[in-house]
Enzyme design. Structure first.
Site, mmCIF file in Angstrom:
data_model
loop_
_atom_site.group_PDB
_atom_site.id
_atom_site.type_symbol
_atom_site.label_atom_id
_atom_site.label_comp_id
_atom_site.label_asym_id
_atom_site.label_seq_id
_atom_site.Cartn_x
_atom_site.Cartn_y
_atom_site.Cartn_z
ATOM 1 C CE LYS A 116 -57.439 36.285 -33.785
ATOM 2 N NZ LYS A 116 -56.619 36.770 -35.072
ATOM 3 N N GLY A 164 -50.993 34.587 -35.050
ATOM 4 C CA GLY A 164 -49.419 34.711 -35.823
ATOM 5 C C GLY A 164 -49.726 35.362 -37.480
ATOM 6 C CD GLU A 200 -62.420 42.032 -37.778
ATOM 7 O OE1 GLU A 200 -61.982 41.580 -36.659
ATOM 8 O OE2 GLU A 200 -61.341 42.441 -38.443
ATOM 9 C CB ILE A 203 -59.332 49.014 -41.279
ATOM 10 C CG1 ILE A 203 -60.576 48.486 -40.528
ATOM 11 C CG2 ILE A 203 -59.289 50.540 -41.251
ATOM 12 C CD1 ILE A 203 -61.962 49.043 -40.459
ATOM 13 C CG HIS A 208 -50.952 46.524 -35.184
ATOM 14 N ND1 HIS A 208 -51.511 45.323 -35.311
ATOM 15 C CD2 HIS A 208 -50.646 46.464 -33.708
ATOM 16 C CE1 HIS A 208 -51.398 44.577 -34.098
ATOM 17 N NE2 HIS A 208 -51.119 45.409 -33.023
ATOM 18 C CD GLU A 275 -52.374 42.574 -31.702
ATOM 19 O OE1 GLU A 275 -51.069 42.259 -31.506
ATOM 20 O OE2 GLU A 275 -53.198 41.834 -32.456
ATOM 21 C CD GLU A 288 -55.149 38.935 -32.126
ATOM 22 O OE1 GLU A 288 -55.697 38.025 -31.838
ATOM 23 O OE2 GLU A 288 -54.118 39.046 -32.659
ATOM 24 C CG ASN A 290 -52.087 38.777 -28.908
ATOM 25 O OD1 ASN A 290 -52.714 37.738 -29.427
ATOM 26 N ND2 ASN A 290 -51.453 39.787 -29.828
ATOM 27 N NE ARG A 292 -48.894 35.781 -27.500
ATOM 28 C CZ ARG A 292 -48.474 36.573 -28.525
ATOM 29 N NH1 ARG A 292 -47.682 37.682 -27.942
ATOM 30 N NH2 ARG A 292 -49.107 36.770 -29.714
HETATM 31 P P1 ADP Z 1 -53.050 37.480 -35.584
HETATM 32 O O1 ADP Z 1 -53.743 37.094 -34.304
HETATM 33 O O2 ADP Z 1 -53.144 36.397 -36.474
HETATM 34 O O3 ADP Z 1 -51.816 38.446 -35.417
HETATM 35 P P2 ADP Z 1 -54.852 39.851 -35.918
HETATM 36 O O4 ADP Z 1 -56.137 40.098 -35.867
HETATM 37 O O5 ADP Z 1 -54.061 40.392 -34.765
HETATM 38 O O6 ADP Z 1 -54.272 38.439 -36.392
HETATM 39 O O7 ADP Z 1 -54.216 40.688 -37.255
HETATM 40 C C1 ADP Z 1 -53.038 40.884 -37.471
HETATM 41 C C2 ADP Z 1 -52.810 41.931 -38.713
HETATM 42 O O8 ADP Z 1 -53.594 41.783 -39.992
HETATM 43 C C3 ADP Z 1 -53.293 43.316 -38.363
HETATM 44 O O9 ADP Z 1 -52.272 43.916 -37.551
HETATM 45 C C4 ADP Z 1 -53.588 44.043 -39.486
HETATM 46 O O10 ADP Z 1 -52.160 44.338 -40.265
HETATM 47 C C5 ADP Z 1 -54.087 43.096 -40.345
HETATM 48 N N1 ADP Z 1 -55.623 42.927 -40.221
HETATM 49 C C6 ADP Z 1 -56.465 42.293 -39.333
HETATM 50 N N2 ADP Z 1 -57.637 42.402 -39.423
HETATM 51 C C7 ADP Z 1 -57.779 43.707 -40.204
HETATM 52 C C8 ADP Z 1 -58.776 44.173 -40.722
HETATM 53 N N3 ADP Z 1 -60.089 44.163 -40.514
HETATM 54 N N4 ADP Z 1 -58.803 45.276 -41.772
HETATM 55 C C9 ADP Z 1 -57.192 45.474 -41.961
HETATM 56 N N5 ADP Z 1 -56.208 44.636 -41.606
HETATM 57 C C10 ADP Z 1 -56.549 43.845 -40.841
#
Ligand code: ADP
Length: 458
Positions: A116, A164, A200, A203, A208, A275, A288, A290, A292
């Protein structure tokens, strides 16, 4: 085009891939664990091979056995579905070196986006806005403190190799920082075999929003618009919809444009998802990618009418995009509820046992992706998703109304499911008005201990 595709997955997604292969006249080979011997996938595939005992590590993650099944059956491609080996760069590389086409991007792109931190860098350099945070792993407390000074609290510590919804730690103030960093690093090491973490800005109140893309690996990329996946528990999606509601059109267009720029920057091949988080002021940031097909791809299929799994296979086999951007339009509104075998009134405890299926919902605009049948044994070996219920309507209100009906018609006994929770959400005034964010379930009291089905239904 391929003659025969091996499906390295199970459950509803295995069936979904079999359906796409049938449309294309391609034979299917399914590999299965001992626990899935009587699955619908095994019934519907042209050939099926047992590759090991129920534990995923010995079956669905068993690369040598899967490759052996591909060789024995003469499959010329492997579709990994989602989860299991879908984002495993080593597996994609083994397929490449055995002359079997991995239906997905190259192992190089999988490992690039699987890290990531590297993904953030690539997207930032391509001009895609990323969440304010670090571009290098954070090692010591001292550097974490200086990052905190730069970006301010709350912060989130994330595993570079995470996925996940796991490997994330919210840090509200300086006192929590040291402990959170240590825990995050050791969790990341244990879960992902990679202790590298980054930080990070958290937020608050974000949505999302993700964009479905399809690329041919030669710089051509189209998008299939966006999905809103804000309804989450523990960073895991429960309800998704398309289009996103309440985001200005010009902001949506910018997000779509950024997603295409990002996918082009890595010469993306196959279906993928970028995303983003959108803050309360409609600023958006890449989170990030995905690499797939996603669990929630049906909502996109419902509003665009396109078959994403079929396109994945076509792109893998013929190397050119089967569709032009101007031929992709959004029509109406779709919502997906992930029906999990979990007790929503008892900390979402997984529920196992023999499922008694009395009726599956139907009617206009209803789609169900599932591999359940009456008396199927739901075990704890795999994730708890047992069905995806998708509704489509001419507008969001119609889609909600149809979802409400369909949830009411979905009659299962013998197991707890998330259906009663979704019935409550479909009646929630804030949900109905589209006022949702990643904190929705918490803020609306849907995760409070001691809730009951009754209280909400009265
Ligand atoms: P994964 O790959 O484990 O699914 P993600 O990076 O896609 O992880 O994040 C999954 C969820 O976590 C996001 O949809 C959001 O709800 C929360 N999240 C991730 N990063 C942040 C952030 N910087 N601020 C607020 N929420 C976050």
């Amino acid at each position: 085009m391929f003659r025969k595709i091996l499906i390295a997955n199970r459950g509803e997604i295995a069936l979904r891939i079999i359906r796409a292969c049938k449309l294309l006249g391609i034979k299917t080979v399914l590999v299965f664990s001992e626990a899935d011997r009587y699955s619908l996938g095994v019934k519907h595939a042209d050939e099926a091979y047992c590759i090991g005992p129920p534990q995923s590590s010995k079956s669905y993650l068993n690369i040598p056995n899967i490759i052996a099944a591909a060789e024995i059956s003469g499959a010329d491609a492997i579709h990994p579905g989602y989860g299991f080996l879908a984002e495993n760069a080593d597996f994609a590389e083994v397929c490449e070196s055995c002359g079997i086409k991995f239906i997905g991007p190259s192992s190089r792109v999988i490992s690039l986006m699987g890290d990531k931190i590297a993904a953030r860098k690539v997207m930032y350099e391509a001009g895609v806005p990323v969440i304010p945070g670090t571009f290098e792993p954070v090692e010591a407390e001292k550097s974490a403190l200086s990052v905190a000074k730069e970006f301010g609290f709350p912060l989130i510590i994330k595993a570079a190799g995470g996925g996940g919804g796991r490997g994330m730690r919210l840090v509200r103030d300086e006192n929590e920082l040291k402990g959170a960093l240590m825990v995050a690093k050791s969790e990341a090491e244990a879960a992902f075999n990679n202790g590298s973490v980054y930080m990070e800005k958290y937020i608050e109140g974000a949505r999302h929003i993700e964009v479905q893309v399809l690329g041919d690996g030669r710089g051509n990329v189209v998008h299939f618009f966006e999905r809103d996946c804000s309804i989450q528990r523990r960073h895991q999606k429960l309800i998704e919809e398309s289009p996103a509601t309440g985001i200005p059109q010009r902001v949506k267009e910018k997000i779509l444009e950024s997603a295409v720029i990002g996918a082009k920057a890595i010469n993306y091949e196959s279906a993928g998802t970028l995303e983003f988080l959108v803050d309360e002021n409609d600023n958006f940031y890449f989170m990030e990618m995905n690499t797939r097909i996603q669990v929630e791809h049906p909502v996109t299929e419902m509003v665009t009418g396109h078959d994403l799994v079929k396109y994945q296979i076509l792109v893998a086999g013929e190397e050119s995009l089967p569709i032009k951007q101007e031929d992709i339009v959004q029509r109406g509104h779709a919502i997906e509820c992930r029906i999990n075998a979990e007790d929503p009134y008892n900390s979402f405890l997984p529920s196992t046992g023999t499922l008694k299926l009395f009726s599956l919902p139907g009617g206009p605009g209803i789609r169900i992706d599932t591999a359940i049948y009456n008396e199927i044994e739901i075990t704890s070996y795999y994730d708890s998703l047992i069905a995806k219920l998708i509704s489509w309507g001419l507008n969001r209100d119609d889609a909600i109304a149809r979802m409400r009906n369909a949830l009411g018609e979905f009659l299962i006994e013998g197991l707890k499911t998330t259906i009663p929770l979704y019935l409550q959400i479909m009646d929630d005034p804030e949900y109905i008005s589209g006022n949702i964010s990643i904190n929705f379930l918490e803020e609306r009291g849907f995760l409070n201990e001691g809730r009951s089905e009754r209280r909400y239904l009265s």
